[in-house]
Scaffold this active site. Structure first.
Site, PDB file in Angstrom:
ATOM      1  N   ARG A 123       0.808  -1.227   0.000  1.00 18.47           N
ATOM      2  CA  ARG A 123       0.000   0.000   0.000  1.00 18.47           C
ATOM      3  C   ARG A 123       0.842   1.278   0.000  1.00 18.47           C
ATOM      4  O   ARG A 123       0.400   2.323   0.485  1.00 18.47           O
ATOM      5  CB  ARG A 123      -0.984   0.021   1.172  1.00 18.47           C
ATOM      6  N   LYS A 145       2.387  11.586 -10.856  1.00 14.30           N
ATOM      7  CA  LYS A 145       1.473  10.751 -11.633  1.00 14.30           C
ATOM      8  C   LYS A 145       2.171   9.469 -12.056  1.00 14.30           C
ATOM      9  O   LYS A 145       3.261   9.514 -12.627  1.00 14.30           O
ATOM     10  CB  LYS A 145       1.003  11.502 -12.884  1.00 14.30           C
ATOM     11  N   GLU A 187       7.805  19.506 -24.427  1.00 12.47           N
ATOM     12  CA  GLU A 187       7.194  19.747 -23.111  1.00 12.47           C
ATOM     13  C   GLU A 187       7.722  21.032 -22.475  1.00 12.47           C
ATOM     14  O   GLU A 187       7.039  21.657 -21.666  1.00 12.47           O
ATOM     15  CB  GLU A 187       7.415  18.552 -22.174  1.00 12.47           C
ATOM     16  N   LYS A 229       6.537  23.538 -13.214  1.00 10.21           N
ATOM     17  CA  LYS A 229       5.551  22.476 -13.028  1.00 10.21           C
ATOM     18  C   LYS A 229       5.220  22.291 -11.553  1.00 10.21           C
ATOM     19  O   LYS A 229       4.062  22.125 -11.182  1.00 10.21           O
ATOM     20  CB  LYS A 229       6.054  21.162 -13.619  1.00 10.21           C
ATOM     21  N   GLU A 239      -5.346  17.215  -9.628  1.00 10.42           N
ATOM     22  CA  GLU A 239      -6.164  17.671 -10.745  1.00 10.42           C
ATOM     23  C   GLU A 239      -7.611  17.888 -10.314  1.00 10.42           C
ATOM     24  O   GLU A 239      -8.542  17.450 -10.981  1.00 10.42           O
ATOM     25  CB  GLU A 239      -6.115  16.637 -11.876  1.00 10.42           C
ATOM     26  N   ARG A 244      -4.033  22.293 -12.431  1.00 12.57           N
ATOM     27  CA  ARG A 244      -3.130  21.322 -13.039  1.00 12.57           C
ATOM     28  C   ARG A 244      -3.525  20.963 -14.468  1.00 12.57           C
ATOM     29  O   ARG A 244      -2.681  20.537 -15.256  1.00 12.57           O
ATOM     30  CB  ARG A 244      -3.075  20.056 -12.155  1.00 12.57           C
ATOM     31  N   ASN A 248      -2.163  20.039 -19.514  1.00 15.28           N
ATOM     32  CA  ASN A 248      -2.616  19.199 -20.630  1.00 15.28           C
ATOM     33  C   ASN A 248      -2.660  19.968 -21.948  1.00 15.28           C
ATOM     34  O   ASN A 248      -3.109  19.425 -22.957  1.00 15.28           O
ATOM     35  CB  ASN A 248      -4.002  18.618 -20.315  1.00 15.28           C
ATOM     36  N   HIS A 251      -2.154  18.253 -25.250  1.00 18.74           N
ATOM     37  CA  HIS A 251      -2.207  16.807 -25.011  1.00 18.74           C
ATOM     38  C   HIS A 251      -3.494  16.136 -25.467  1.00 18.74           C
ATOM     39  O   HIS A 251      -3.519  14.939 -25.662  1.00 18.74           O
ATOM     40  CB  HIS A 251      -1.961  16.512 -23.525  1.00 18.74           C
ATOM     41  N   HIS A 255      -2.406  12.927 -27.360  1.00 13.68           N
ATOM     42  CA  HIS A 255      -2.739  11.551 -26.980  1.00 13.68           C
ATOM     43  C   HIS A 255      -3.523  10.854 -28.084  1.00 13.68           C
ATOM     44  O   HIS A 255      -3.294   9.686 -28.385  1.00 13.68           O
ATOM     45  CB  HIS A 255      -3.565  11.538 -25.691  1.00 13.68           C
ATOM     46  N   HIS A 268       5.943  10.754 -28.074  1.00 14.23           N
ATOM     47  CA  HIS A 268       4.977  11.534 -27.300  1.00 14.23           C
ATOM     48  C   HIS A 268       5.208  13.033 -27.500  1.00 14.23           C
ATOM     49  O   HIS A 268       4.280  13.788 -27.761  1.00 14.23           O
ATOM     50  CB  HIS A 268       5.086  11.162 -25.822  1.00 14.23           C
TER      51      HIS A 268
END
Lengths: 366, 366
Positions: A123, A145, A187, A229, A239, A244, A248, A251, A255, A268
């Site tokens: 955990r 993330k 980025e 960032k 988010e 945040r 994106n 993106h 994506h 990417h």
């Protein structure tokens, strides 16, 4: 009958970030300082293991840290539920305990996979990221993330799990293929366009050094991007408030482009660069971005050697792929637009017809 | 060179708990109140689906909540990484979004599996537990622990993810086999011995009603146990300060017994009851528990129909299984002992020789 509301206490989470050329040889001391762990499992991929695993192992041992290692195949396919379960089994075999740590040595794929495994092993155990690609150094290593991909889409299952430490050695970029380093610069431009106008202006002054892969310029880009960032992540770790989501920018289409091409032949960062060109077109039409600012973005992407035109994928398939994005809701697909450089707005729903028109401007097939 | 320390902000997490006979028919309104979700996936097992899924679906639909359902096989084997990945795929197929929720309808296995899937789907969506076994109602539904089992051991990978709501209908216990209900009472005794002397005294006055499965007595046990457990979890959500470890009273041996028998023929609660008998023996010898208090625990377990003697498993194999427990560290296995009823101490390392002697007292084979 009983009716209770339980309020669980807040937790303070601390991440230590260190950026310095040559720091890979100090990873042992850094792991101790960031996590206190006396025992780690290093997760890395084949390519990076060949380049750096021996050096990392030596530094950890010299600091008195016991080391085991798991080497996964290179490439996005390693980010699978099966590979995640195999990592758990490996951790069990090594007897990895709650005070031990996971070290992710590699690019974004290794970071996402190893970070998710660390988030869920017993955990949650501490993890330290040692990113070796520009994309991971400027972006994915900071923010916590982690995820694996499913057949239905990328990053669909995962966890927020802040690393105890992020150790960046910009010299590792020397061994990175030029096309991969360039993709990572997308980025940096994104951070500038979305959240930090001064970073954008700085990148304009350094474009040639960045494109050539000059270590000083890259180290500067990494440090500035991490600071930018982190500021946004600190304001909206999960988010939830919207801050945040600015990250994106570029993106939504990025994506979808990757998905529509089966994640092949397009990095990417390249997909994000194209996504930003389309997003800037939409921002000019719908959010008041000045034509001049849009031209500055596109010129910077050009100077960094990032792609100018959408690859030959039918627009309909890209639109279809967007409908599977995590950022969807029942009403359509949300886009992050930028009214001005450094100030992305919260996402808004955009009609597919407008998206198609903007894609055509950037050279897409109908 | 850059050196930063990022401090991520605290989060407030709220869990709504409602205990009332007949409340299963109000699950729709409860889900809305606890999570606001307009769309849910109900995860349940075959046995419970046959008993309650239609009623739950009806209540959700009546409240205007869209419902999909996934039915997993009954039993501990459903708590596997493969089943977790299958749930993620099902969520993708249903298009489960960030504002939607997962409803876990069933016992501890369903709660652990569905809760872990909710914790990790899109990096975390809300979930609501509707526990239908006594074990889940008094213990596992509160506290946010979720997990799957690995070949190497139970609950080795998982997440802390507090449910947005816990809805307990004690009438669901009417359909529970008597032996399973009895096993659940072991966790009530544990709460009493470890953290709440008044709950222990109350259970002594209600032992016959509890053993017979009287709804009032069971509802009282559930409410008192949830309150007691929540107090401890609120003080130590992630088992960091030590307070929460008190809840492991009886579990060091309990888990090992289950493992040594391959999780067959012995329910979790039965194993915990035997674990408490051995832990009380060790507590008397090493922590100053009075012989009278130990006798009160054992007499209450007797009156609740819980097992008195260890099953025929070689002690050496049980000791070996303890060495694989999550609570191990390099120096040995830690036990939670109770100097007095309601006041378990932080775990301490116990030599295997003393454990063996205590197991013999409770009837183990050498």
């Amino acid at each position: 009958v009983a009716d209770l509301i339980l309020r669980y206490p807040p937790r303070a989470v601390r991440s230590r970030v260190h950026v310095a050329p040559g720091s890979l040889s100090q990873v042992g001391a850094f792991v101790l300082r960031a996590s206190g762990a006396r025992r780690v499992v290093v997760v890395t991929d084949r390519r990076v293991a060949g380049l750096y695993l021996a050096r990392v192992r030596r530094s950890l041992r010299a600091a008195g840290v016991m080391v085991d290692a798991v080497v996964v195949p290179s490439g996005e396919r390693a980010k699978s539920p099966a590979r995640l379960a195999a990592l758990w089994d490996a951790f069990a075999g090594f007897g990895l305990g709650r005070r031990d740590a996971v070290v992710a040595l590699g690019g974004g794929v290794v970071g996402d996979l190893a970070g998710f495994a660390a988030a869920t092993w017993l955990r949650g155990v501490p993890w330290i990221v040692v990113p070796t690609t520009l994309l991971a150094q400027v972006d994915s290593s900071v923010g916590g993330k982690t995820a694996v991909d499913l057949a239905a889409g990328k990053n669909l299952s995962g966890a927020f799990h802040q690393p105890a430490g992020v150790l960046v050695d910009p010299e590792t970029l020397d061994t990175l293929p030029r096309w991969q380093r360039r993709a990572g610069l997308a980025e940096v431009v994104k951070m500038g366009m979305a959240i930090d106008a001064s970073l954008f202006r700085w990148a304009e002054t350094q474009a040639e050094g960045l494109a050539r892969g000059q270590t000083d310029a890259l180290a500067g880009a990494v440090t500035r991007s991490i600071r930018a960032k982190a500021r946004v992540v600190l304001a909206d770790e999960r988010e939830e408030t919207g801050a945040r989501t600015a990250l994106n920018y570029g993106h939504t289409l990025g994506h979808a482009l990757e998905a529509a091409r089966g994640y092949r032949g397009l990095l990417h960062g390249e997909a994000v660069a194209l996504g930003m060109r389309v997003a800037a077109s939409l921002s000019e039409r719908l959010a008041g971005l000045s034509p001049e600012s849009r031209a500055r973005q596109d010129a910077l992407l050009d100077r960094l050697g990032l792609p100018r035109r959408l690859p030959p994928v039918p627009i309909a398939r890209v639109i279809e792929a967007m409908a599977h994005d995590k950022k969807r809701d029942a009403r359509g697909v949300r886009w992050v637009l930028t009214p001005r450089i450094g100030h992305a707005s919260v996402p808004r729903l955009i009609q597919h017809g407008l998206v198609t028109a903007a894609c055509r401007e950037v050279g897409a097939r109908v």
